[in-house]
Design a protein around this motif. Structure first.
Motif, PDB file in Angstrom:
ATOM      1  N   TYR A  35      45.673  37.441  46.522  1.00 56.04           N
ATOM      2  CA  TYR A  35      45.512  36.558  47.502  1.00 56.04           C
ATOM      3  C   TYR A  35      46.264  37.129  48.786  1.00 56.04           C
ATOM      4  O   TYR A  35      47.395  37.770  48.813  1.00 56.04           O
ATOM      5  CB  TYR A  35      46.053  34.986  47.134  1.00 56.04           C
ATOM      6  CG  TYR A  35      45.159  34.362  46.259  1.00 56.04           C
ATOM      7  CD1 TYR A  35      45.303  34.683  45.007  1.00 56.04           C
ATOM      8  CD2 TYR A  35      44.140  33.474  46.971  1.00 56.04           C
ATOM      9  CE1 TYR A  35      44.506  33.624  44.182  1.00 56.04           C
ATOM     10  CE2 TYR A  35      43.445  32.555  45.980  1.00 56.04           C
ATOM     11  CZ  TYR A  35      43.515  32.919  44.419  1.00 56.04           C
ATOM     12  OH  TYR A  35      42.741  32.019  43.751  1.00 56.04           O
ATOM     13  N   LEU A  45      41.491  34.333  48.522  1.00 55.42           N
ATOM     14  CA  LEU A  45      41.123  35.294  47.353  1.00 55.42           C
ATOM     15  C   LEU A  45      40.557  36.581  47.868  1.00 55.42           C
ATOM     16  O   LEU A  45      39.411  36.607  48.522  1.00 55.42           O
ATOM     17  CB  LEU A  45      40.456  34.816  46.269  1.00 55.42           C
ATOM     18  CG  LEU A  45      40.160  35.416  44.810  1.00 55.42           C
ATOM     19  CD1 LEU A  45      41.491  35.821  44.246  1.00 55.42           C
ATOM     20  CD2 LEU A  45      39.211  34.784  44.272  1.00 55.42           C
ATOM     21  N   PHE A  48      39.775  39.851  42.205  1.00 51.46           N
ATOM     22  CA  PHE A  48      40.311  39.344  40.925  1.00 51.46           C
ATOM     23  C   PHE A  48      39.564  40.086  39.741  1.00 51.46           C
ATOM     24  O   PHE A  48      38.737  40.860  39.990  1.00 51.46           O
ATOM     25  CB  PHE A  48      40.098  37.666  40.562  1.00 51.46           C
ATOM     26  CG  PHE A  48      38.809  37.304  40.636  1.00 51.46           C
ATOM     27  CD1 PHE A  48      37.991  37.258  41.692  1.00 51.46           C
ATOM     28  CD2 PHE A  48      38.033  36.877  39.464  1.00 51.46           C
ATOM     29  CE1 PHE A  48      36.833  36.654  41.636  1.00 51.46           C
ATOM     30  CE2 PHE A  48      37.019  36.476  39.228  1.00 51.46           C
ATOM     31  CZ  PHE A  48      36.196  36.066  40.414  1.00 51.46           C
ATOM     32  N   ASP A  59      36.788  36.224  48.139  1.00 46.01           N
ATOM     33  CA  ASP A  59      36.166  35.947  49.337  1.00 46.01           C
ATOM     34  C   ASP A  59      36.248  36.420  50.750  1.00 46.01           C
ATOM     35  O   ASP A  59      35.509  36.637  51.376  1.00 46.01           O
ATOM     36  CB  ASP A  59      36.973  34.503  49.823  1.00 46.01           C
ATOM     37  CG  ASP A  59      36.468  33.267  48.799  1.00 46.01           C
ATOM     38  OD1 ASP A  59      37.800  32.601  48.515  1.00 46.01           O
ATOM     39  OD2 ASP A  59      35.433  33.099  48.277  1.00 46.01           O
TER      40      ASP A  59
END
Lengths: 114, 112
Positions: A35, A45, A48, A59
Motif C-alpha cells: 500500500y 492498494l 498483492f 487500485d
C-alpha cells in the motif's frame, strides 16, 4: 512475536532511478500486500500476492511492479521513479483466511523522489 | 470510487472525554470491519473489529458500533488518553476475499 520487516525506513532517490522496496515476513503468511499512504487519500492498494509467483494488481498499479520469488519476501519495484511516487509505502501480510485481525503491517518506508 | 469514507480528517478531544470517530461505506457486500491505529513513522496496528452479524463490539476503552442500514460504523474511545493521539483508519472486507479497503484516516489529537 510476528513480524513484517521493511528493509528501509527512509529512502531518497532521483527521478528516473529504478527503486526496490523489500518486505519480509516471518509468519508463513500466504498473502502479502503493498500500500501507499498519502495525506487525505488513506491507504491505497498497489499490488498483492496470494502465493509465490502469484500477483494481482490493486487500485493504483501504474508505475509499479512486484516480485515474489519466496513466500516470505515481497518486493515492490518502481521501474522509473517519479516525483509523484514520493509517499509512505506500507507492506502487510495476512494468513489465508477470513476476518480476524486482518493485516500485520511493517513500519513503512518513506520514499522521497527528487 | 471511495468505498470506505472517513469524512473528518481531524478531531481534537479533551483528555478524559469521549472520542468518536466515524466511518461510512458504500459496498453492501462488506461483512466485517476493522479499525487500525497509526503513529507517525510506524505501520498501522490492529485495534478492534466487528462482524456484520453484530452491532457492537467492546474491548476495554474501545467500542465499535455498526449500523448496517445506514452503512455506518463508529469507534468510541472512553476515556480518551494522550497516548490515543494517532491517525485512525477504518477498513472493510468481505469474508473469503483477502484484501481490505481502507478509509482516508482521521487524525485524533487528545489535549491535556
Amino acid at each position: 512475536d510476528v513480524k513484517v520487516t521493511q528493509s528501509s525506513r527512509y529512502l531518497v532517490k532521483r527521478t528516473g532511478e529504478k527503486v526496490f522496496l523489500e518486505c519480509v515476513q516471518d509468519m508463513d503468511h500466504e498473502n502479502m500486500f503493498w500500500y501507499r499512504q498519502d495525506p487525505g487519500l488513506g491507504l491505497r492498494l498497489i499490488y498483492f500476492s496470494y502465493d509465490v509467483k502469484m500477483k494481482e494488481k490493486g487500485d493504483i498499479p501504474e508505475g509499479y511492479s512486484v516480485s515474489r520469488e519466496k513466500k516470505e519476501r515481497f518486493s515492490l519495484i518502481l521501474e522509473s521513479a517519479s516525483t509523484n511516487q514520493t509517499s509512505m509505502y506500507l507492506c502487510a501480510s495476512r494468513i489465508f483466511g477470513t476476518g480476524g485481525r486482518g493485516y500485520t503491517f511493517g513500519s513503512g518506508t518513506r520514499l522521497t523522489v527528487v | 470510487d471511495q468505498q470506505v469514507k472517513q469524512n473528518s480528517p481531524s478531531l481534537s478531544v479533551q483528555e478524559g472525554r469521549i472520542s468518536i470517530l466515524n466511518c461510512d461505506y458504500t459496498n453492501s457486500m462488506f461483512d466485517y470491519f476493522l479499525w487500525y491505529k497509526k503513529y507517525p513513522a510506524e505501520g498501522p496496528t490492529f485495534l478492534i473489529s466487528i462482524s456484520s452479524i453484530k452491532d457492537k463490539n467492546e474491548d476495554g476503552r474501545f467500542t465499535v458500533f455498526l449500523n448496517k442500514s445506514a452503512k455506518h460504523l463508529s469507534l468510541h474511545i472512553v476515556p480518551s488518553q494522550p497516548g490515543d493521539s494517532a491517525v485512525y483508519f477504518c477498513a472493510a472486507g468481505v469474508q473469503g476475499a483477502q484484501k481490505l479497503v481502507f478509509g482516508q484516516g482521521t487524525r485524533l489529537t487528545i489535549n491535556p
